[in-house]
Design a protein around this motif. Structure first.
Motif, PDB file in Angstrom:
ATOM      1  N   ARG A   1       0.800  -1.165  -0.109  1.00 33.80           N
ATOM      2  CA  ARG A   1      -0.080  -0.056  -0.029  1.00 33.80           C
ATOM      3  C   ARG A   1       0.845   1.198  -0.093  1.00 33.80           C
ATOM      4  NH1 ARG A   1      -4.630   1.611   4.424  1.00 33.80           N
ATOM      5  NH2 ARG A   1      -4.945   3.705   3.655  1.00 33.80           N
ATOM      6  N   TYR A   2       1.818   1.295   0.852  1.00 32.52           N
ATOM      7  CA  TYR A   2       3.039   2.493   0.851  1.00 32.52           C
ATOM      8  C   TYR A   2       4.306   2.091   0.444  1.00 32.52           C
ATOM      9  CZ  TYR A   2      -1.034   4.552   3.588  1.00 32.52           C
ATOM     10  OH  TYR A   2      -2.207   4.881   4.015  1.00 32.52           O
ATOM     11  N   ILE A   3       4.914   2.691  -0.153  1.00 30.74           N
ATOM     12  CA  ILE A   3       6.421   2.397  -0.398  1.00 30.74           C
ATOM     13  C   ILE A   3       7.228   2.564   0.912  1.00 30.74           C
ATOM     14  CG2 ILE A   3       8.531   3.381  -1.607  1.00 30.74           C
ATOM     15  CD1 ILE A   3       6.626   4.650  -3.736  1.00 30.74           C
ATOM     16  N   MET A   4       6.891   3.527   1.692  1.00 31.66           N
ATOM     17  CA  MET A   4       7.640   3.603   3.186  1.00 31.66           C
ATOM     18  C   MET A   4       7.493   2.330   4.122  1.00 31.66           C
ATOM     19  SD  MET A   4       9.465   6.370   2.571  1.00 31.66           S
ATOM     20  CE  MET A   4      10.163   6.015   3.823  1.00 31.66           C
ATOM     21  N   GLU A   5       6.485   1.752   3.651  1.00 29.58           N
ATOM     22  CA  GLU A   5       6.060   0.542   4.596  1.00 29.58           C
ATOM     23  C   GLU A   5       7.215  -0.558   4.058  1.00 29.58           C
ATOM     24  OE1 GLU A   5       1.433  -0.100   5.901  1.00 29.58           O
ATOM     25  OE2 GLU A   5       2.179  -0.896   4.072  1.00 29.58           O
TER      26      GLU A   5
ATOM     27  N   ILE B   1       2.635   9.296  -6.646  1.00 31.49           N
ATOM     28  CA  ILE B   1       2.894   9.319  -5.223  1.00 31.49           C
ATOM     29  C   ILE B   1       4.167  10.091  -4.794  1.00 31.49           C
ATOM     30  CG2 ILE B   1       3.987   7.502  -3.541  1.00 31.49           C
ATOM     31  CD1 ILE B   1       2.765   5.377  -5.125  1.00 31.49           C
ATOM     32  N   ILE B   2       3.848  10.877  -3.963  1.00 30.44           N
ATOM     33  CA  ILE B   2       4.800  11.984  -3.544  1.00 30.44           C
ATOM     34  C   ILE B   2       5.249  11.644  -2.169  1.00 30.44           C
ATOM     35  CG2 ILE B   2       5.074  14.421  -3.058  1.00 30.44           C
ATOM     36  CD1 ILE B   2       2.931  15.279  -4.909  1.00 30.44           C
ATOM     37  N   ILE B   3       6.798  11.540  -2.162  1.00 28.32           N
ATOM     38  CA  ILE B   3       7.351  11.459  -0.808  1.00 28.32           C
ATOM     39  C   ILE B   3       8.043  12.632  -0.402  1.00 28.32           C
ATOM     40  CG2 ILE B   3       9.145   9.863   0.354  1.00 28.32           C
ATOM     41  CD1 ILE B   3       8.204   7.449  -1.203  1.00 28.32           C
ATOM     42  N   GLU B   4       7.728  13.084   0.631  1.00 30.93           N
ATOM     43  CA  GLU B   4       8.375  14.255   1.415  1.00 30.93           C
ATOM     44  C   GLU B   4       9.433  13.907   2.428  1.00 30.93           C
ATOM     45  OE1 GLU B   4       8.549  17.213   0.110  1.00 30.93           O
ATOM     46  OE2 GLU B   4       6.641  17.516  -1.064  1.00 30.93           O
ATOM     47  N   ARG B   5      10.751  14.239   2.266  1.00 32.69           N
ATOM     48  CA  ARG B   5      11.395  13.743   3.254  1.00 32.69           C
ATOM     49  C   ARG B   5      11.614  15.414   4.290  1.00 32.69           C
ATOM     50  NH1 ARG B   5      16.739  10.917   0.307  1.00 32.69           N
ATOM     51  NH2 ARG B   5      15.567  10.210  -1.122  1.00 32.69           N
ATOM     52  N   LEU B   6      11.195  15.192   5.780  1.00 25.87           N
ATOM     53  CA  LEU B   6      11.091  16.210   6.319  1.00 25.87           C
ATOM     54  C   LEU B   6      12.199  16.165   7.153  1.00 25.87           C
ATOM     55  CD1 LEU B   6       7.286  16.136   7.317  1.00 25.87           C
ATOM     56  CD2 LEU B   6       8.506  17.226   5.546  1.00 25.87           C
TER      57      LEU B   6
ATOM     58  N   ASP C   1      -4.744   9.085  -0.517  1.00 24.31           N
ATOM     59  CA  ASP C   1      -4.149   8.347   0.550  1.00 24.31           C
ATOM     60  C   ASP C   1      -3.144   9.172   1.036  1.00 24.31           C
ATOM     61  OD1 ASP C   1      -4.024   6.435   2.428  1.00 24.31           O
ATOM     62  OD2 ASP C   1      -3.706   4.847   1.315  1.00 24.31           O
ATOM     63  N   VAL C   2      -2.654   9.053   2.311  1.00 24.56           N
ATOM     64  CA  VAL C   2      -1.379   9.762   3.076  1.00 24.56           C
ATOM     65  C   VAL C   2      -1.124   9.196   4.357  1.00 24.56           C
ATOM     66  CG1 VAL C   2      -3.177  11.344   4.345  1.00 24.56           C
ATOM     67  CG2 VAL C   2      -0.660  12.190   3.658  1.00 24.56           C
ATOM     68  N   ALA C   3      -0.021   8.950   4.578  1.00 25.92           N
ATOM     69  CA  ALA C   3       0.452   8.542   5.938  1.00 25.92           C
ATOM     70  C   ALA C   3       1.745   9.244   6.318  1.00 25.92           C
ATOM     71  CB  ALA C   3       0.701   6.924   5.625  1.00 25.92           C
ATOM     72  N   VAL C   4       2.179   9.168   7.439  1.00 23.08           N
ATOM     73  CA  VAL C   4       3.368   9.665   8.153  1.00 23.08           C
ATOM     74  C   VAL C   4       4.274   8.360   8.778  1.00 23.08           C
ATOM     75  CG1 VAL C   4       4.442  11.364   9.819  1.00 23.08           C
ATOM     76  CG2 VAL C   4       2.088  11.925   8.646  1.00 23.08           C
ATOM     77  N   PHE C   5       5.509   8.384   8.230  1.00 17.84           N
ATOM     78  CA  PHE C   5       6.516   7.572   8.903  1.00 17.84           C
ATOM     79  C   PHE C   5       7.778   8.141   9.724  1.00 17.84           C
ATOM     80  CE2 PHE C   5       4.086   5.694   5.148  1.00 17.84           C
ATOM     81  CZ  PHE C   5       3.871   4.556   5.652  1.00 17.84           C
TER      82      PHE C   5
ATOM     83  N   LEU D   1      14.343  12.257  11.784  1.00 18.53           N
ATOM     84  CA  LEU D   1      13.663  12.705  10.631  1.00 18.53           C
ATOM     85  C   LEU D   1      12.291  11.784  10.472  1.00 18.53           C
ATOM     86  CD1 LEU D   1      16.896  12.277   8.202  1.00 18.53           C
ATOM     87  CD2 LEU D   1      15.835  14.241   9.185  1.00 18.53           C
ATOM     88  N   SER D   2      11.549  12.484   9.560  1.00 22.85           N
ATOM     89  CA  SER D   2      10.253  11.848   9.100  1.00 22.85           C
ATOM     90  C   SER D   2       9.707  12.012   7.870  1.00 22.85           C
ATOM     91  CB  SER D   2       9.079  12.245   9.927  1.00 22.85           C
ATOM     92  OG  SER D   2       8.905  13.672  10.027  1.00 22.85           O
ATOM     93  N   VAL D   3       9.002  10.992   7.206  1.00 23.83           N
ATOM     94  CA  VAL D   3       8.724  10.993   5.777  1.00 23.83           C
ATOM     95  C   VAL D   3       7.102  10.981   5.807  1.00 23.83           C
ATOM     96  CG1 VAL D   3       8.780  10.049   3.713  1.00 23.83           C
ATOM     97  CG2 VAL D   3      10.766   9.573   5.368  1.00 23.83           C
ATOM     98  N   VAL D   4       6.398  12.019   4.698  1.00 15.98           N
ATOM     99  CA  VAL D   4       5.282  12.003   4.287  1.00 15.98           C
ATOM    100  C   VAL D   4       4.945  11.317   3.188  1.00 15.98           C
ATOM    101  CG1 VAL D   4       3.054  13.251   4.283  1.00 15.98           C
ATOM    102  CG2 VAL D   4       4.822  14.018   5.825  1.00 15.98           C
ATOM    103  N   GLU D   5       4.151  10.206   2.899  1.00 16.97           N
ATOM    104  CA  GLU D   5       3.790   9.734   1.674  1.00 16.97           C
ATOM    105  C   GLU D   5       2.531  10.179   1.352  1.00 16.97           C
ATOM    106  OE1 GLU D   5       3.615   5.364  -0.675  1.00 16.97           O
ATOM    107  OE2 GLU D   5       4.944   5.684   1.090  1.00 16.97           O
TER     108      GLU D   5
END
Length: 291
Positions: A40-44, A122-127, A149-153, A167-171
């Motif tokens: 579902r998510y790349i970051m998973e 799909i946009i992956i923001e590196r915060l 869809d959106v999720a924070v990792f 660091l955190s990432v938003v997908e």
């Protein structure tokens, strides 16, 4: 008596049958395996291998572990037929801002033989550690259909200062519609406003701490309807913009003012306590007087 076929003969027959039917069933298994790897998510998938987010590990993950640009139906390099540009800017003032991403697609060469397909970007923001996204706020926007869809990792602790946070990432997922590769025109232009908040920065004599926001990682995921299965293809996109990094100047306290702030805070707290005690005594006195 007739001799029974030996075991090697059965093995040869099975191998021959598998070679005959592999083009049909092999492609089905290939499509299923690709879909299961992405999830579902790349970051998973990334956090399934790593406990924390590190830029170098994530770059290696994108190039080595993520099944991108592998699709028998679409060109392996979509950048030859798809032109993409992205414009980033920060909206608002103070510690609560919005990161606005304006994305524009243009199909250079249509692909008419592609079956019915549905795609999403799909946009992956590196915060950085000084900035965070509130998962509860994003969930509210998701219910309003602002995103698909959106999720924070990563580090989702909203109370930590920047020196103690990681660091955190938003997908973010955004639908771009059906059959987008059948047209030869400026396909789509849309904006995504991602609410961001700054953490308490360390003291700095300049009164500001600069936080750099890198350009996001962009992907296109398409579900292509083929008989007898649906194939999911993931592509990493390259923007036409050479550089899209942003700098956010976050207000910070000055170390030279720390003593003054401490004294004022102590005096304010002391006066507040005295006022509470005085109000309580006056109230009790009025009650006793009425009795």
């Amino acid at each position: 008596m007739k001799a029974k076929p030996s075991i090697p003969v059965y093995i040869s027959l099975l191998l021959g049958i598998s070679f005959i039917f592999y083009p049909v069933f092999g492609s089905c298994l290939d499509g299923i395996s690709h879909a299961s790897k992405v999830g579902r998510y790349i970051m998973e998938s990334y956090y399934g291998k790593h406990e924390s987010f590190i830029d170098s590990l994530f770059d290696d993950f994108l190039t080595q572990d993520l099944p991108v640009n592998i699709c028998q139906v679409l060109p392996c390099d979509l950048n030859t037929v798809l032109s993409l540009s992205i414009l980033l800017k920060i909206k608002g003032e103070g510690s609560h801002r919005q990161l606005s991403s304006t994305i524009k697609f243009n199909i250079k060469k249509p692909i008419p033989h592609v079956h019915t397909h549905h795609c999403k970007i799909i946009i992956i923001e590196r915060l950085p550690s000084g900035v965070f996204a509130d998962p509860f706020e994003l969930e509210h926007l998701l219910h309003r259909a602002v995103f698909s869809d959106v999720a924070v990792f990563g580090d989702t602790n909203l109370e930590l200062p920047s020196v103690l946070s990681n660091l955190s990432v938003v997908e973010v997922h955004k639908d771009v519609g059906l059959n987008i590769f059948s047209h030869n025109k400026n396909l789509l232009e849309f904006s995504i406003d991602l609410p961001l908040h700054s953490r308490y920065p360390p003291l700095d004599e300049s009164g500001y701490v600069e936080v750099r926001l890198k350009a996001p990682d962009l992907f296109l995921q398409c579900s292509i309807q083929e008989k007898p299965h649906n194939r999911s293809c993931l592509f990493k996109l390259q923007s036409d913009d050479a550089k899209a990094d942003l700098t956010w100047s976050i207000p910070a306290g000055k170390r030279s003012n720390a003593k003054i702030v401490g004294v004022v805070t102590f005096v304010s707290a002391f006066l507040s306590v005295l006022s509470i005690i005085f109000s309580t005594q006056v109230g009790q006195h009025k009650v006793l007087k009425q009795c």
